[in-house]
Design an enzyme around this catalytic site. Structure first.
Site, mmCIF file in Angstrom:
data_model
loop_
_atom_site.group_PDB
_atom_site.id
_atom_site.type_symbol
_atom_site.label_atom_id
_atom_site.label_comp_id
_atom_site.label_asym_id
_atom_site.label_seq_id
_atom_site.Cartn_x
_atom_site.Cartn_y
_atom_site.Cartn_z
ATOM 1 N N LYS A 180 29.129 40.783 36.638
ATOM 2 C CA LYS A 180 29.654 42.141 36.883
ATOM 3 C C LYS A 180 30.834 42.083 37.851
ATOM 4 C CE LYS A 180 25.319 44.475 36.143
ATOM 5 N NZ LYS A 180 24.063 44.759 36.772
ATOM 6 N N THR A 208 24.223 18.934 32.141
ATOM 7 C CA THR A 208 23.157 19.498 32.971
ATOM 8 C C THR A 208 22.307 20.453 32.133
ATOM 9 O OG1 THR A 208 24.414 21.428 33.661
ATOM 10 C CG2 THR A 208 24.709 19.433 34.981
ATOM 11 N N GLU A 264 24.156 23.567 31.291
ATOM 12 C CA GLU A 264 25.158 23.362 30.230
ATOM 13 C C GLU A 264 24.490 23.363 28.863
ATOM 14 O OE1 GLU A 264 28.789 20.718 30.231
ATOM 15 O OE2 GLU A 264 27.458 19.514 28.977
ATOM 16 N N GLU A 320 27.139 17.508 45.993
ATOM 17 C CA GLU A 320 26.908 18.367 44.822
ATOM 18 C C GLU A 320 26.326 19.695 45.288
ATOM 19 O OE1 GLU A 320 25.286 16.745 41.181
ATOM 20 O OE2 GLU A 320 24.692 18.754 40.517
ATOM 21 N N ASP A 340 26.555 30.041 39.770
ATOM 22 C CA ASP A 340 26.067 31.346 39.291
ATOM 23 C C ASP A 340 27.254 32.208 38.863
ATOM 24 O OD1 ASP A 340 23.385 30.807 39.621
ATOM 25 O OD2 ASP A 340 23.331 31.528 41.695
ATOM 26 N N GLU A 356 20.847 22.858 47.512
ATOM 27 C CA GLU A 356 20.290 23.791 46.521
ATOM 28 C C GLU A 356 19.229 24.647 47.222
ATOM 29 O OE1 GLU A 356 20.642 24.630 43.004
ATOM 30 O OE2 GLU A 356 19.258 26.075 43.879
ATOM 31 N N ASP A 407 21.390 27.015 51.705
ATOM 32 C CA ASP A 407 22.680 27.577 51.309
ATOM 33 C C ASP A 407 23.800 26.571 51.620
ATOM 34 O OD1 ASP A 407 25.068 29.186 51.322
ATOM 35 O OD2 ASP A 407 23.818 30.953 51.644
ATOM 36 N N ASP A 434 30.958 27.791 31.998
ATOM 37 C CA ASP A 434 31.002 28.236 30.596
ATOM 38 C C ASP A 434 31.479 29.678 30.516
ATOM 39 O OD1 ASP A 434 28.636 28.869 32.043
ATOM 40 O OD2 ASP A 434 27.708 29.595 30.201
HETATM 41 C C1 LIG Z 1 23.527 28.383 37.054
HETATM 42 S S1 LIG Z 1 22.696 27.314 38.129
HETATM 43 C C2 LIG Z 1 23.312 25.700 37.671
HETATM 44 C C3 LIG Z 1 22.440 24.568 38.148
HETATM 45 C C4 LIG Z 1 22.923 23.154 37.799
HETATM 46 N N1 LIG Z 1 24.149 22.830 38.505
HETATM 47 C C5 LIG Z 1 23.104 23.000 36.316
HETATM 48 O O1 LIG Z 1 24.264 22.878 35.877
HETATM 49 O O2 LIG Z 1 22.089 22.982 35.595
HETATM 50 C C6 LIG Z 1 23.523 27.605 39.687
HETATM 51 C C7 LIG Z 1 22.799 27.000 40.870
HETATM 52 O O3 LIG Z 1 23.542 27.239 42.071
HETATM 53 C C8 LIG Z 1 22.604 27.484 43.099
HETATM 54 N N2 LIG Z 1 23.271 28.226 44.197
HETATM 55 C C9 LIG Z 1 23.554 29.542 44.231
HETATM 56 N N3 LIG Z 1 24.095 29.877 45.403
HETATM 57 C C10 LIG Z 1 24.147 28.744 46.140
HETATM 58 C C11 LIG Z 1 24.571 28.465 47.469
HETATM 59 N N4 LIG Z 1 25.061 29.425 48.275
HETATM 60 N N5 LIG Z 1 24.472 27.195 47.914
HETATM 61 C C12 LIG Z 1 23.993 26.221 47.107
HETATM 62 N N6 LIG Z 1 23.562 26.433 45.845
HETATM 63 C C13 LIG Z 1 23.633 27.682 45.374
HETATM 64 C C14 LIG Z 1 21.513 28.276 42.412
HETATM 65 O O4 LIG Z 1 20.304 28.289 43.137
HETATM 66 C C15 LIG Z 1 21.411 27.578 41.072
HETATM 67 O O5 LIG Z 1 20.474 26.538 41.064
#
Ligand SMILES: C[S@@+](CC[C@H](N)C(=O)[O-])C[C@H]1O[C@@H](n2cnc3c(N)ncnc32)[C@H](O)[C@@H]1O
Length: 234
Positions: free
Chosen positions: A144, A213, A216, A66, A140, A91, A118, A176
């Site tokens: 933009k 989640t 969501e 995940e 994320d 994460e 990462d 979304d």
């Molecule tokens: C919008 S949040 C969604 C979190 C979760 N999956 C949810 O649905 O509630 C996006 C997540 O992706 C993580 N993320 C961003 N870039 C990442 C990367 N390069 N590797 C792993 N996770 C990353 C962010 O830190 C963030 O927690």
């Protein structure tokens, strides 16, 4: 002797690594991180980028991944529902990692390993064709246009993911953001993933073992529509 790979210079991380100051309880949960590590992922500890020994880590069980698990509710749900697999969660946001570790303390699941960093660093060291299912849930959005190249659904991320997945492996993407759907449907076929939809409306239905989640729920509260996209590595 093989030459070790060169550390990428342009691997900038644009997201958030930290939020509010961690509570003492969350600091305590982070003590579990070392014991739950999937192996040597960081560039300093593994400059040769030696592949992780997943078979030893999970007793030969199938391995799921995940990416960006946020607070980890879906990761823990899948781990509890599927004790027959091993799950790796990645994460970089440390507050989210601490929340997940708190959830794991309260769960019986023993099949989760966590990389607090990462996804690209983790994917470097996943053995080729080693992962049988991957989840990318509400990545994320980078709304933009000039930031679209930071999205996960770009070759920089999709190529190493494709390499790490077994042939036929499932890749689930939830978002979304309509423009993220557009880019996903454009980029994934180019990267060797086929969309599984039998009907155009299939994107509306969550997966049978879905757990909504945190992100969501926020999206729904704000009037945005979840899209559930299932791909297979071709
Ligand atoms: C919008 S949040 C969604 C979190 C979760 N999956 C949810 O649905 O509630 C996006 C997540 O992706 C993580 N993320 C961003 N870039 C990442 C990367 N390069 N590797 C792993 N996770 C990353 C962010 O830190 C963030 O927690």
């Amino acid at each position: 002797m093989t030459t070790p790979p060169e550390r990428p210079r342009d691997r900038n991380f644009y997201g958030r690594l930290r939020g509010k100051a961690l509570k003492p309880s969350q600091k305590g949960y982070l003590e579990d991180l070392a014991a739950l590590s999937p192996g040597k992922v960081g560039w300093d500890e593994n400059p040769e980028r030696r592949p992780l020994e997943l078979a030893a880590l999970f007793d030969g069980k199938p391995v799921w991944l995940e990416i960006g698990f946020g607070s980890g509710e879906h990761l823990v749900h899948q781990a509890e529902a599927h004790p027959e697999v091993g799950l790796i969660g990645v994460e970089p946001y440390i507050n989210g990692v601490a929340t997940l570790l708190g959830k794991l303390r309260r769960s019986d699941a023993e099949n989760v390993r966590v990389h607090a960093g990462d996804a690209r660093d983790l994917m470097d060291v996943l053995p080729p064709a080693s992962i049988s299912k991957a989840f990318l849930l509400y990545p994320d959005p980078w709304p933009k246009a000039r930031h679209h190249r930071r999205r996960f659904v770009t070759p920089e991320h999709l190529d190493p993911l494709h390499r790490a997945l077994l042939p036929g492996a499932e890749f689930r993407v939830a978002t979304d953001i309509p423009d993220y759907v557009r880019q996903t449907l454009e980029e994934l076929p180019k990267a060797g993933f086929a969309w599984e939809a039998a009907r155009a409306s299939d994107w509306r239905r969550p997966w049978p073992d879905w757990l909504s989640t945190r992100y969501e729920q926020k999206a729904r509260r704000e009037g945005r529509t979840p899209h559930y996209l299932t791909f297979r590595k071709t």
